[in-house]
Design a protein around this motif. Structure first.
Motif, short mmCIF file in Angstrom:
data_model
loop_
_atom_site.label_atom_id
_atom_site.label_comp_id
_atom_site.label_asym_id
_atom_site.label_seq_id
_atom_site.Cartn_x
_atom_site.Cartn_y
_atom_site.Cartn_z
N ALA A 48 -6.48 10.48 10.14
CA ALA A 48 -6.11 9.18 9.58
C ALA A 48 -6.65 9.03 8.16
CB ALA A 48 -6.64 8.06 10.47
N VAL A 49 -7.88 9.49 7.94
CA VAL A 49 -8.46 9.43 6.60
C VAL A 49 -7.66 10.32 5.65
CG1 VAL A 49 -10.48 10.03 5.21
CG2 VAL A 49 -10.77 8.84 7.39
N GLU A 50 -7.30 11.51 6.12
CA GLU A 50 -6.51 12.43 5.29
C GLU A 50 -5.19 11.77 4.86
OE1 GLU A 50 -4.19 16.72 5.78
OE2 GLU A 50 -5.72 16.14 7.22
N GLN A 51 -4.52 11.10 5.80
CA GLN A 51 -3.25 10.46 5.47
C GLN A 51 -3.44 9.22 4.61
OE1 GLN A 51 -0.35 11.93 5.92
NE2 GLN A 51 -1.57 13.60 6.78
N ALA A 52 -4.54 8.51 4.80
CA ALA A 52 -4.83 7.35 3.97
C ALA A 52 -5.04 7.78 2.52
CB ALA A 52 -6.06 6.61 4.48
N VAL A 53 -5.78 8.86 2.32
CA VAL A 53 -6.02 9.37 0.97
C VAL A 53 -4.70 9.83 0.34
CG1 VAL A 53 -7.13 11.19 -0.38
CG2 VAL A 53 -8.42 9.98 1.39
N ALA A 54 -3.86 10.51 1.14
CA ALA A 54 -2.57 10.96 0.63
C ALA A 54 -1.70 9.76 0.24
CB ALA A 54 -1.85 11.81 1.67
N ALA A 55 -1.76 8.68 1.05
CA ALA A 55 -0.98 7.48 0.73
C ALA A 55 -1.44 6.89 -0.60
CB ALA A 55 -1.12 6.45 1.85
N ILE A 56 -2.74 6.95 -0.85
CA ILE A 56 -3.29 6.42 -2.10
C ILE A 56 -2.92 7.32 -3.28
CG2 ILE A 56 -5.43 5.95 -3.34
CD1 ILE A 56 -6.66 5.28 -0.51
N GLU A 57 -3.21 8.61 -3.14
CA GLU A 57 -3.05 9.53 -4.26
C GLU A 57 -1.59 9.88 -4.55
OE1 GLU A 57 -7.27 11.99 -4.16
OE2 GLU A 57 -5.49 12.89 -3.23
N GLU A 58 -0.80 10.05 -3.50
CA GLU A 58 0.57 10.54 -3.68
C GLU A 58 1.63 9.44 -3.65
OE1 GLU A 58 1.30 13.67 -0.85
OE2 GLU A 58 -0.74 14.44 -1.04
N ASP A 59 1.36 8.36 -2.89
CA ASP A 59 2.40 7.36 -2.68
C ASP A 59 2.16 6.06 -3.44
OD1 ASP A 59 3.26 9.27 -0.83
OD2 ASP A 59 2.27 8.26 0.84
N GLY A 60 0.97 5.87 -3.96
CA GLY A 60 0.67 4.66 -4.71
C GLY A 60 0.17 3.49 -3.89
N ALA A 61 -0.29 3.75 -2.66
CA ALA A 61 -0.81 2.66 -1.82
C ALA A 61 -2.11 2.12 -2.40
CB ALA A 61 -1.04 3.15 -0.39
#
Length: 290
Positions: A207-220
């Motif tokens: 979940a942390v991995e996907q949260a970071v990806a959402a921030i870094e890659e998707d602009g969340a």
């Protein structure tokens, strides 16, 4: 239903579970009966928000599709329809000034709101509340979901709430609920127990991995979870993001639903009669823009 509401309280809330599994279900991983505090998931996190609130909890309508947790569109439709008589009874009782629909996928939210509006009772739910709170805190939000089937349903909720422009992405960790003939081997309740005992949890890591990806890659700029079965992840994801230096809020669905219910009671408002019109509204429009 566990009851202790009093007419003297400013907040008189009924919390309604999304569904009720049979007591002998092998897929049951939460208490059905007993003190109300023990039947609400993550109650220790919610306790400060419920202080001073007169609240009851209804265990939800028994599932009509099977003995496993809701996950796909068909199951959500069953659960939403089954919850409406509970909402109607609560409205007619005169005991409550707000209704909170528990469950991340908020089955029956729009229909419950339509039903409760003529009584002057606001309805709050988890997806609706999280999206609106997230929209106040950042430009885009990222959603962490547990399964492909659930995310297919949840993406519709984002469209229904007209939040597609604020959603950066829905990212999956693939921890689907077990059901007959389909056992994932990754039970979330075991991951929760590990995390809370201080052990390493794969669910937290992913979940942390996907949260970071959402921030870094998707602009969340805000993160929240779609399913109430994932809400327990909130403090763990928040702590890990804080450690990494990400100043990004991670929301908890039940907290958001309680907060928005309080806000509507404080402002003495409920849903618009134009969005949820009665059978014979006093005024009607000749044109509705979609």
């Amino acid at each position: 239903m566990t009851t202790d509401t009093t007419a003297q309280s400013r907040y008189r809330f009924l919390l309604i579970q999304g569904f009720r599994l049979p007591s002998d279900s092998p897929y049951l991983h939460r208490k059905l009966d007993g003190p109300k505090e023990t039947t609400v998931m993550d109650y220790p996190l919610l306790a400060p928000m419920l202080e001073g609130v007169a609240w009851d909890v209804h265990g939800g309508a028994p599932t009509t599709y099977g003995n496993w947790p809701v996950e796909n569109r068909r199951e959500f439709m069953h659960s939403g329809l089954a919850r409406l008589p509970i909402v109607k009874e609560a409205c007619e009782s005169g005991k409550y000034n707000a209704i909170i629909l528990l469950g991340g996928g908020e089955p029956g939210f729009h229909e419950a709101t339509e039903l409760a509006r003529p009584y002057g009772i606001p309805v709050s739910s988890c997806a609706w509340s999280q999206m609106h709170v997230a929209a106040m805190l950042g430009s885009k939000f990222g959603v962490i979901d547990l399964a492909e089937s659930h995310s297919s349903y949840y993406s519709n909720l984002i469209l229904q709430h007209r939040m597609e422009g604020r959603c950066a992405s829905i990212r999956l960790i693939n921890f689907p609920h077990d059901r007959p003939g389909c056992v994932s081997g990754r039970p979330l309740h075991e991951e929760r127990a590990k995390a809370r005992s201080g052990e390493r949890s794969v669910a937290v890591d992913e979940a942390v991995e996907q949260a970071v990806a959402a921030i870094e890659e998707d602009g969340a700029e805000v993160i929240f979870m779609s399913c109430s079965g994932l809400f327990w992840l909130q403090p763990f994801i928040q702590a890990r993001l804080d450690e990494m230096g990400w100043e990004v809020p991670v929301l908890h669905g039940y907290k958001c639903a309680i907060s928005t219910a309080k806000a509507m009671v404080d402002m003495d408002v409920t849903a618009s009669g134009l969005k949820y019109p009665g059978d014979r509204p006093r005024r009607w429009r000749r044109k509705k823009v979609v």
